[in-house]
Design a protein around this motif. Structure first.
Motif, short mmCIF file in Angstrom:
data_model
loop_
_atom_site.label_atom_id
_atom_site.label_comp_id
_atom_site.label_asym_id
_atom_site.label_seq_id
_atom_site.Cartn_x
_atom_site.Cartn_y
_atom_site.Cartn_z
N VAL A 179 77.01 42.22 53.34
CA VAL A 179 77.81 42.91 54.36
C VAL A 179 77.48 42.36 55.75
N LEU A 180 76.21 42.19 56.04
CA LEU A 180 75.81 41.72 57.37
C LEU A 180 76.28 40.28 57.62
N ASP A 183 79.90 40.14 58.05
CA ASP A 183 80.28 40.73 59.33
C ASP A 183 79.96 39.81 60.50
N LYS A 185 76.88 38.10 61.00
CA LYS A 185 75.47 37.93 61.33
C LYS A 185 74.93 36.66 60.65
N VAL A 221 82.47 35.95 52.32
CA VAL A 221 83.23 36.86 53.18
C VAL A 221 84.48 37.34 52.46
N ILE A 230 84.09 45.26 53.92
CA ILE A 230 84.37 45.07 55.34
C ILE A 230 85.87 44.94 55.52
N GLU A 231 86.34 45.12 56.74
CA GLU A 231 87.76 44.96 57.03
C GLU A 231 88.07 43.51 57.34
#
Length: 232
Positions: A179-180, A183, A185, A221, A230-231
């Motif tokens: 997720v990070l 997003d 990162k 991703v 995530i969006e």
């Protein structure tokens, strides 16, 4: 005849009377059962939700009027495994798997899937099934109800089932790293945010790539987006 003694007449009469009474009771039970089933069908046909029933072999034996009108098919066409013909190709395997596993375990289920309706369009249904038993405790199959949730689904992102399965096969820590990174990162930033070393975070990243069967961050991703983590 020697060694054989006929039962007294009154005893024979009592046995015959008992047999007649047992037969009458069995007939009465069957009559009550048919009357109950008829009342159930009338109530089910008047219900605003779709109702179905299946026997212990998991083959469906009943669909109410709402279901048949939704599908635009007859009871004969939907019975047995006929209803599965209307499942969306992308939902069929998971839906049938959930259905069969619940029957085997005799456990309630709740699932969502797309079903073809009269006219050829697909609508989202939320289906809830529960096991049912005879009075003597014998497993009799399942009974369930379904509602159209298409309007509820509109405007919401629908995760891809295959991606969800792949992502949730990861460990909790691997999903956090995914997720990070997805997003935006870096691996170093993800490590700092999670309070782990860079080496550990990078090891998680490598295992994520391996488990998802991809080779670059962009593919990671895409998996996170398709799984709804995530969006876009």
């Amino acid at each position: 005849m020697a060694g054989f003694e006929m039962a007294p007449s009154n005893q024979t009469d009592e046995i015959s009377a008992l047999r007649r009474r047992v037969a009458e009771l069995e007939t009465d039970v069957q009559r009550q059962k048919r009357a109950f089933e008829e009342r159930f069908r009338r109530l089910a046909d008047a219900a605003p939700v779709m109702i179905w029933m299946a026997g212990p072999d998991a083959r469906c034996s009943y669909f109410n009027r709402a279901w048949l009108e939704f599908r635009g098919r007859t009871l004969e066409e939907e019975s047995g495994n006929g209803w599965t013909a209307g499942l969306h190709p992308d939902d069929r395997d998971l839906c049938v798997e959930t259905y069969i596993k619940s029957f085997t375990a005799r456990q309630p289920f709740r699932m969502q899937y797309r079903m073809e309706r009269a006219g050829g369009q697909y609508s989202w249904l939320e289906d809830v099934g529960v096991p049912r038993y005879e009075e003597d405790g014998e497993f009799a199959g399942f009974m369930g109800s379904a509602i159209d949730i298409t309007d509820r689904k509109r405007g919401y992102f629908t995760p891809d089932e295959a991606s969800v399965r792949m992502v949730f096969a990861l460990t909790e820590r691997e999903r956090q790293v995914l997720v990070l990174i997805a997003d935006g990162k870096s691996t170093k930033e993800a490590a700092a945010q999670l309070g782990i070393s860079y080496k550990t975070a990078d090891s998680h990243r490598s295992r994520i790539l391996e488990k998802l069967g991809v080779h670059e961050t962009a593919s990671m991703v895409r998996y996170a987006i398709r799984a709804g983590l995530i969006e876009a």
